[in-house]
Design an enzyme around this catalytic site. Structure first.
Site, PDB file in Angstrom:
ATOM      1  N   ASP A 182       0.805  -1.301   0.222  1.00 28.07           N
ATOM      2  CA  ASP A 182       0.112   0.126   0.020  1.00 28.07           C
ATOM      3  C   ASP A 182       1.041   1.174   0.151  1.00 28.07           C
ATOM      4  OD1 ASP A 182       0.093   1.201   3.120  1.00 28.07           O
ATOM      5  OD2 ASP A 182       0.128  -1.204   3.085  1.00 28.07           O
ATOM      6  N   ASP A 212      -9.315   3.595   6.190  1.00 28.26           N
ATOM      7  CA  ASP A 212      -8.300   3.373   7.410  1.00 28.26           C
ATOM      8  C   ASP A 212      -8.381   4.093   8.251  1.00 28.26           C
ATOM      9  OD1 ASP A 212      -5.789   3.734   8.555  1.00 28.26           O
ATOM     10  OD2 ASP A 212      -4.632   4.436   6.848  1.00 28.26           O
ATOM     11  N   GLU A 268      -7.426   4.810  12.067  1.00 27.10           N
ATOM     12  CA  GLU A 268      -6.487   4.706  12.967  1.00 27.10           C
ATOM     13  C   GLU A 268      -6.013   6.141  13.813  1.00 27.10           C
ATOM     14  OE1 GLU A 268      -2.393   5.031  11.026  1.00 27.10           O
ATOM     15  OE2 GLU A 268      -3.477   4.405   9.290  1.00 27.10           O
TER      16      GLU A 268
END
Length: 526
Positions: free
Chosen positions: A30, A124, A126
């Site tokens: 990625d 994503d 986080e």
């Protein structure tokens, strides 16, 4: 309603070899702007077969390397998927942020899915260093945020995003409900890949789909460190994950419905240099106060000269060279849109682009009664087109794109635009093009006979939804189509956007009419 359909490859069977055989994995990476320029051919030759590429972050940020990396990865044969870096920390004071972030993400990625096949999108997650509003637990707030984002993506793409997060976060900040609805891409950095995660490492989730096993990997074609990943399956199974929004032959394509954004009509209303007599206060913007279908449309306010004006409302947005620049369609059937206005003296046309020429539909007067009306042109009828830029008034290329919707008028006008569509099989009044199906319910039945009987001599296009004999009026030829196709039903994969018309209660009487009365009428009108 939406006509856009999501198609995925049929999931292949799991390996049936010995249970003792080692699990198969596929190598991937990625990347984001931090990797800058990448040689994707070298990446593929190194054995790296897929890549997730950062598209967006938060609100109003597109990774500057997204389009280049995404297009080049796909061109090199690397299976590519986009990801969005979530900022739930910015939502403590703005509960709309998950929807706004999802819409920004969709703006960047939908054009790719409309023109090719790619891995599902990724969220994503986080960022957890903040205090949620209203005394909520961080777990409930983050899970609610993710659910709102995911619902928005699902409504547009038909799939939920994969969730990328660490092993610790996966077990701490997501409710069982969220975990059960999403595939997991687990970040858990280990010394190599010999000891992959097991289901017990994240019990609320299904077995991980992807595993990011290091942030300091090295791959040919990428300068410096790069995240390395494994897909939990074979290459064949990974290919079965690809999704697409490409047009299916025979299906109506919604080119712009304004439900999420302004789509291909997102340019400034004054962008075209051809526009004339239109004041600076003019605008085109998405609104939810009016809609022909769904919940939104585009409002066009034209501050036009009293002596006359011309507006070329352009279609086509996106980064130059991006597949999102415009929507290509086959030059069969009909193309058009719905308009609503109270203002008189407005007419409308539709200009199409071929590779080197452009033609324009014969202008139609816009009805000023405050109601929605359909304006459409047959791509196969030369009489409905005129020469424009280097064109000849004949649509003779296999495909085309919309150059613009063009308005003509005098004085100020407010017009609402919705449901810009293409139906390769026939009129946009229905989506099936089934001969004899005059009421558009997908079946040639007694309801169609009633439409024919009650409208003899009327304008065909306005009455029998384009599924007649194209003679211009409802006549004996249309009855012949009805009789020959009585009982036929359009295939389910083609029938979209139609509403069933109830069968008449006097069915037996009408059946008798089929045998005698309607034949007598046929002789009469012929």
């Amino acid at each position: 309603m939406r006509f856009r359909c999501l198609y995925t490859a049929i999931v292949v069977s799991l390996l049936t070899t010995s249970v003792a055989q080692a699990q198969s994995y596929v190598d991937g990476i990625d990347v984001s702007r931090w990797q800058t320029s990448i040689n994707w051919t070298s990446v593929l030759n190194s054995g790296t077969e897929f890549a997730f590429i950062k598209a967006t972050e938060g609100v109003d940020f597109v990774d500057p390397w997204f389009h280049t990396n995404f297009q080049n990865a796909d061109a090199a044969g690397v299976l590519a998927g986009p990801y969005h870096y979530a900022r739930p920390d910015s939502s403590a004071t703005n509960p709309q942020d998950p929807v706004n972030e999802a819409n920004d993400f969709l703006d960047a990625i939908v054009p790719y899915y409309e023109t090719g096949s790619y891995l599902p999108p990724v969220l994503d997650v986080e960022e957890f260093s903040f205090t949620p509003p209203g005394g909520q637990s961080l777990k409930n707030f983050v899970s609610g945020w993710v659910q709102d984002f995911s619902d928005t993506v699902l409504s547009e793409l038909g799939v939920r995003p994969i969730i990328y997060t660490s092993k610790s976060y996966a077990n701490t900040y997501f409710t069982n409900s969220v975990a059960s609805q999403h595939d997991l891409w687990m970040a858990w950095w280990k010394n190599g890949t010999s000891n992959p995660p097991t289901p017990s490492d994240a019990p609320s989730w299904d077995t991980w789909k992807y595993w990011q096993w290091t942030a300091t990997g090295s791959v040919s074609g990428v300068s410096g460190n790069v995240d390395r990943n494994l897909y939990n399956g074979t290459r064949q199974q990974l290919e079965a994950e690809l999704i697409s929004l490409q047009e299916t032959p025979g299906a109506t394509t919604m080119i712009a419905d304004f439900e999420v954004d302004e789509g291909y009509f997102g340019s400034s209303i004054l962008y075209s240099g051809s526009t004339s007599g239109v004041g600076e206060s003019s605008y085109a913007e998405r609104v939810t106060t009016e809609a022909q279908e769904g919940n939104a449309s585009q409002e066009l306010f034209i501050d036009g000269d009293a002596g006359g004006w011309f507006l070329r409302h352009l279609a086509g947005i996106g980064t130059p060279g991006s597949p999102g620049s415009n929507r290509e369609f086959d030059t069969t059937g009909y193309i058009g849109f719905w308009l609503k206005t109270d203002d008189e003296d407005v007419s409308v046309s539709l200009a199409l682009d071929a590779p080197s020429t452009a033609d324009r539909g014969i202008a139609k007067d816009v009805i000023a009664d405050g109601q929605w009306h359909l304006y459409q042109w047959s791509l196969e009828d030369d009489d409905q087109w005129e020469a424009w830029v280097a064109g000849d008034g004949i649509i003779d290329t296999p495909t085309a794109t919309i150059d613009s919707i063009q308005f003509f008028g005098s004085g100020q006008a407010t017009v609402y635009l919705d449901a810009v569509m293409h139906n390769p099989l026939g009129s946009l009044l229905v989506s099936n093009g089934l001969p004899g199906d005059f009421n558009g319910d997908g079946t040639v039945n007694l309801g169609d006979y009633l439409v024919w009987r009650n409208n003899l001599g009327a304008d065909t296009e306005d009455v029998i939804a384009g599924n007649g004999d194209n003679s211009g009026t409802v006549d004996a030829g249309d009855y012949t189509l009805f009789r020959l196709n009585f009982g036929n039903t359009v295939p389910a994969n083609i029938l979209q956007g139609t509403q069933a018309v109830p069968e008449p209660t006097t069915a037996l009487g009408l059946l008798a009419a089929l045998g005698c009365g309607c034949l007598a009428r046929r002789r009469q009108v012929s």
